[in-house]
Write an enzyme that holds these catalytic residues in place. Structure first.
Site, PDB file in Angstrom:
ATOM      1  N   GLY A 120      -1.996 -37.798 -14.068  1.00 42.18           N
ATOM      2  CA  GLY A 120      -2.067 -39.208 -13.786  1.00 42.18           C
ATOM      3  C   GLY A 120      -2.815 -39.751 -15.077  1.00 42.18           C
ATOM      4  O   GLY A 120      -3.991 -40.181 -15.358  1.00 42.18           O
ATOM      5  N   GLY A 153      38.139 -42.241 -11.697  1.00 47.54           N
ATOM      6  CA  GLY A 153      37.229 -42.406 -10.521  1.00 47.54           C
ATOM      7  C   GLY A 153      36.448 -41.280  -9.793  1.00 47.54           C
ATOM      8  O   GLY A 153      35.400 -41.401  -9.323  1.00 47.54           O
ATOM      9  N   ALA A 206       5.045 -32.928 -24.000  1.00 49.14           N
ATOM     10  CA  ALA A 206       6.157 -33.235 -23.141  1.00 49.14           C
ATOM     11  C   ALA A 206       7.286 -33.754 -23.672  1.00 49.14           C
ATOM     12  O   ALA A 206       8.566 -33.471 -23.256  1.00 49.14           O
ATOM     13  CB  ALA A 206       5.470 -34.095 -21.958  1.00 49.14           C
ATOM     14  N   GLU A 218       7.212 -41.169 -20.366  1.00 48.07           N
ATOM     15  CA  GLU A 218       6.949 -40.505 -21.516  1.00 48.07           C
ATOM     16  C   GLU A 218       6.905 -41.362 -22.692  1.00 48.07           C
ATOM     17  O   GLU A 218       7.281 -40.901 -23.872  1.00 48.07           O
ATOM     18  CB  GLU A 218       7.614 -39.224 -21.799  1.00 48.07           C
ATOM     19  CG  GLU A 218       7.319 -37.961 -20.788  1.00 48.07           C
ATOM     20  CD  GLU A 218       6.114 -37.478 -21.128  1.00 48.07           C
ATOM     21  OE1 GLU A 218       5.522 -37.679 -21.894  1.00 48.07           O
ATOM     22  OE2 GLU A 218       5.849 -36.617 -20.137  1.00 48.07           O
TER      23      GLU A 218
END
Ligand code: TGC
Ligand code: FAD
Length: 397
Positions: free
Chosen positions: A137, A348, A250, A371
């Site tokens: 976090g 498609g 990371a 990041e």
């Protein structure tokens, strides 16, 4: 059921530079992905669920903390091995790689680098097997590119600290057992704290409505007077440099991973163009299709060489933040472009889940942003070559 026929492009014989161990690691990861993930990834993507049953297998192939020393439960591998595993995962789905890179670089890495011996022994072995999962976090609602402004804070309370605030956009948060959270002490200095699920006042609501990275679980972290033992604070580094150094690790993994997504798109486009007949001939015989394929492979090959060299530098402990930024930015950008060109080659059919390009394209929009956004990485390069940071407009503050 469709079969995963992936074969990696290697125009400049990069395989000659890989050791036997690297190739073995790649084969193990690739076979596991083909068998366990490719058949189910579309369903999870469509339902926006993370395939929780894969965690054990990810641990078994060494995707969690491959470079963490064996004494802490890791595999003790080099940085190129880490990159190879991230590449094999993301060539299937960026969300799968996200789960592994957060666990490795953003949870295990800070505990390994900045944790106490007790914290390392307590958390790392279980994180390596996937028995325990973590999240990281840093970002807050009003502080994304500029994490130094974060509001999450803690106050001293004897043997504990009392944490308040919130984080958002946190990968793995809804199911993580622990969270490495960055918050300010009473003097405004940033520290890393290990939060454990079940701590009173700590909740992790899931964020819904993502149209990208749908097979990865994203949530908020909310701290309402959470009492965190001081023994859960990472003791060996503080300041913004601590989380930013985890981002280096990371971002390095993402550089390898995003390239994997590009390689997957190219591989499918080449195969499809040789099989698809229009005007009585395979579409691969048209110059305009060959131009697309040739340009895709050129960009992939340049990125492969850049990334391999970055791996060598990282193995030697010499890769700079700015070098990592350049690779992350370049590889995500080429992957976005390759995915788009590959999608066009499929006509498609390219917009259906029969092929993975459209999923890769949508995923890569997150990878462009998290990041460090595409433009933040450009500014990191700009700062490195000029010596002048251009992140803030001081006169407007
Ligand atoms: P700045 O003044 O440049 O630096 C503050 C302090 O940090 C040091 N430092 C570093 N240390 C180690 N490694 C690095 N890479 C470092 N970069 C900087 C620096 O020397 C300084 O130290 P000191 O001792 O002088 O205090 O910081 P700033 O506030 O100006 O910000 C610079 C900037 C904008 C480049 C930085 O804030 C940044 O990179 N912003 C982007 C934020 C970001 O990338 N957030 C990512 C959140 S995590 C995530 O997205 C996970 S997604 C995962 C997934 O699902 O895969
Ligand atoms: P902002 O910072 O508001 O940026 C918006 C725009 O402004 C961007 O184009 C940006 O480039 C531009 N901009 C901002 N500042 C400047 C500047 N100085 N100069 C020029 N342009 C500028 N965070 C975590 O902590 N942990 C996680 O696990 C995590 N997982 C994530 C998963 C997903 C799917 C996503 C989408 C995000 C995740 N993030 C995570 C958050 C991610 O790191 C942030 O989204 C990212 O850092 C950008 O912050 P922001 O979204 O607030 O955008």
């Amino acid at each position: 059921m469709k079969t995963d026929q992936y074969k990696h492009p290697d125009y400049y014989n990069l395989d000659d530079l890989y050791s036997d161990e690297h190739k073995l690691i790649r084969d193990v990861a690739r076979q596991w992905v083909k068998k366990e993930v490719s058949p189910i990834i579309d369903e999870h993507y469509e339902k926006a669920t993370f395939p929780m049953h894969l965690l054990k297998g990810l641990g078994e192939i060494g995707a969690f903390g491959p470079y963490i020393p064996v004494e802490y439960g890791g595999s003790g591998l080099d940085q190129i091995s880490y990159g190879i595993i991230m590449q094999e995962l993301e060539r299937c789905d960026s969300g799968l790689r996200s789960t592994a890179s957060v666990q490795s670089s953003l949870v295990m890495y800070p505990i390994w680098k900045y944790g106490s011996e007790e914290q390392k022994m307590r958390f790392l072995p279980k994180l390596a097997t996937g028995e325990m999962m973590g999240c990281f976090g840093l970002t807050e609602a009003d502080y994304g590119s500029n994490p130094s402004g974060m509001l999450s804070n803690f106050k001293d309370d004897g043997d504990n600290v009392i944490l308040n605030g919130s984080k958002m956009w946190i990968s793995n948060a809804p199911f993580a057992n622990i969270a490495v959270v960055w918050a300010k002490d009473e003097s405004g200095r940033i520290h890393g704290l290990i939060l454990e699920r079940g701590m009173e006042g700590f909740s992790t609501p899931e964020m819904h409505g993502k149209l990208s990275l749908r097979a990865s679980s994203t949530g908020e972290l909310i701290f309402e007077n959470v009492r965190v033992p001081k023994s859960n604070i990472l003791p060996n580094r503080s300041g913004l440099g601590a989380p930013l150094s985890c981002l280096d690790s990371a971002r390095y993994g993402i550089a390898w991973g995003a390239l994997g997504a590009a390689m997957d798109c190219y591989d499918q486009a080449l195969r499809y163009s040789k099989e698809r007949i229009q005007f009585g001939v395979p579409i691969a015989s048209f110059q305009l299709v060959q131009k697309k394929l040739a340009e895709m492979l050129t960009e992939i090959t340049k990125a492969q060489l850049l990334t391999y060299r970055l791996g060598q530098l990282r193995n030697d402990g010499k890769a700079t933040t700015a070098q990592i930024s350049m690779a992350k930015r370049n590889n995500v950008e080429i992957a976005v472009n390759v995915a788009r060109e590959a999608r066009q080659i499929h006509g498609g059919m390219g917009i259906t889940s029969e092929y993975s390009m459209m999923r890769h394209m949508a995923n890569l929009e997150s990878v462009l942003t998290y990041e460090g956004t595409h433009d933040i990485h450009l500014l990191i390069t700009g700062m490195d070559i000029t010596g002048i940071p251009a992140f803030t407009r001081e006169s407007l503050l």
